[in-house]
Design an enzyme around this catalytic site. Structure first.
Site, PDB file in Angstrom:
ATOM      1  N   ASP A  31       1.018   3.660 -11.039  1.00 34.07           N
ATOM      2  CA  ASP A  31       1.844   4.502 -10.256  1.00 34.07           C
ATOM      3  C   ASP A  31       2.257   5.635 -11.364  1.00 34.07           C
ATOM      4  OD1 ASP A  31       2.318   2.629  -8.772  1.00 34.07           O
ATOM      5  OD2 ASP A  31       3.921   1.735  -9.530  1.00 34.07           O
ATOM      6  N   GLU A 200       3.374   4.808   1.034  1.00 37.73           N
ATOM      7  CA  GLU A 200       4.404   4.993   0.045  1.00 37.73           C
ATOM      8  C   GLU A 200       3.876   6.035  -0.894  1.00 37.73           C
ATOM      9  OE1 GLU A 200       4.016   0.861  -1.497  1.00 37.73           O
ATOM     10  OE2 GLU A 200       2.165   1.044  -2.641  1.00 37.73           O
TER      11      GLU A 200
END
Length: 317
Positions: A31, A200
């Site tokens: 991420d 997401e």
């Protein structure tokens, strides 16, 4: 002869130590949020580990995208008292001389304490301090789990935050001290902007006056994780899915996604900073951070990104 052989071997090792490569630094990190601060590239990733061990963040800095300096433990749950586990997916921004670090914690479900928090520091490397002593967003609104936040400064100085898991994405407006949400013109505080196939990991950038909205699709634990995008005329959309631009490659890696974008100052040059799962790795937590150049066609569409082991290099001037 022995000395010359040893010298040549040492030179090879030295060159390899400073060669371009993917992943860009060692360790399981995912991420990645990338940004340029003070003429230096920075990456703020998730420490990829089981949830109960995901209780800290490290940062990495570089002048050339090749040689990276690790800044360990810039924020942890000793500082963020309400965060017990699953500290995820940083988003960072500078404003008025302060450095802000947004994160999600606790893998929060309805009725539980957790969600999106904010920390602040005087320097990019921290140490960061919890700004609010509680989550900025705790509740599940429009079906969006409060995770995977991305803070975006628009051309007029307005701050927006895109966020959301569980296949729903919201956008909110932030005060410039990042302590509260501001209402939209219609009085609402949350607007759902979920594009087709969204899962997401939202992010946003502007190029040639157009708003490029990007996100991840598929399951983050599996090989099919990938990145798609839309283009809109304003930061609130609507965002119509155009295409996939990053996905698994059987010769390189699987599970490629949850990315951010770097634009080189004063150049039309963009990099995608993302995580992927090395071939042969099957654990959900075996994720590493990589960088590739991201290019566009003559109509402004993003071209498919080819994953490499060599990565990129671009010294800042």
């Amino acid at each position: 002869m022995r000395k010359s052989i040893l010298g040549a071997f040492a030179l090879i090792l030295s060159l390899n130590a400073f060669s371009q490569q993917n992943p860009v630094f060692s360790g399981n990190y995912a991420d990645p949020e990338a940004i340029i601060y003070n003429n230096t590239y920075w990456i703020y990733p998730t420490y990829s580990a089981p949830y109960d061990e995901q209780i800290k963040f490290d940062a990495f800095s570089s002048k050339d995208l090749v040689t990276w300096t690790k800044h360990p433990n810039i924020l942890d749950n000793k500082e963020v008292k309400w965060a017990k586990r699953a500290m995820w997916a940083p988003s960072v921004i500078e404003n008025k001389g302060k450095y802000y670090f947004f994160f999600a914690a606790n893998d929060v479900h309805p009725g539980e304490l957790g969600g999106i928090g904010v920390a602040v520091a005087d320097r990019p490397e921290g140490p960061y301090k919890d700004l609010l002593g509680k989550p900025l967003i705790n509740d599940n609104i429009n079906g969006a789990q409060p995770i995977d936040q991305y803070v975006f400064r628009d051309k007029d100085g307005t701050f927006y935050m895109y966020y959301g898991g569980w296949k729903h994405c919201n956008v909110v407006k932030l005060s410039d001290d990042f302590t509260k949400l501001l209402p939209f013109d219609d009085g609402s505080y949350y607007k759902e902007v979920t594009p087709k196939d969204y899962v997401e990991g939202p992010t946003m950038f502007i190029r040639n006056g157009k708003y490029y909205f990007m996100w991840s699709e598929g399951g983050w634990t599996g090989p099919e994780y990938k990145v798609a995008y839309a283009i809109a005329d304003n930061p609130l959309g609507p965002f119509e899915r155009i295409d996939t631009i990053l996905e698994q490659d059987p010769e390189v890696a699987t599970g490629a996604g949850h990315h951010s974008i770097i634009k080189v100052p004063n150049e039309d040059k963009y990099y995608i900073v993302y995580h992927r799962r090395p071939l042969g790795k099957t654990s959900a937590h075996d994720r590493v951070t990589c960088i590739e150049e991201m290019k566009f066609d003559k109509d402004g569409k993003i071209l498919p990104v080819k994953m490499t082991f060599t990565g990129v290099k671009h010294p800042l001037k």
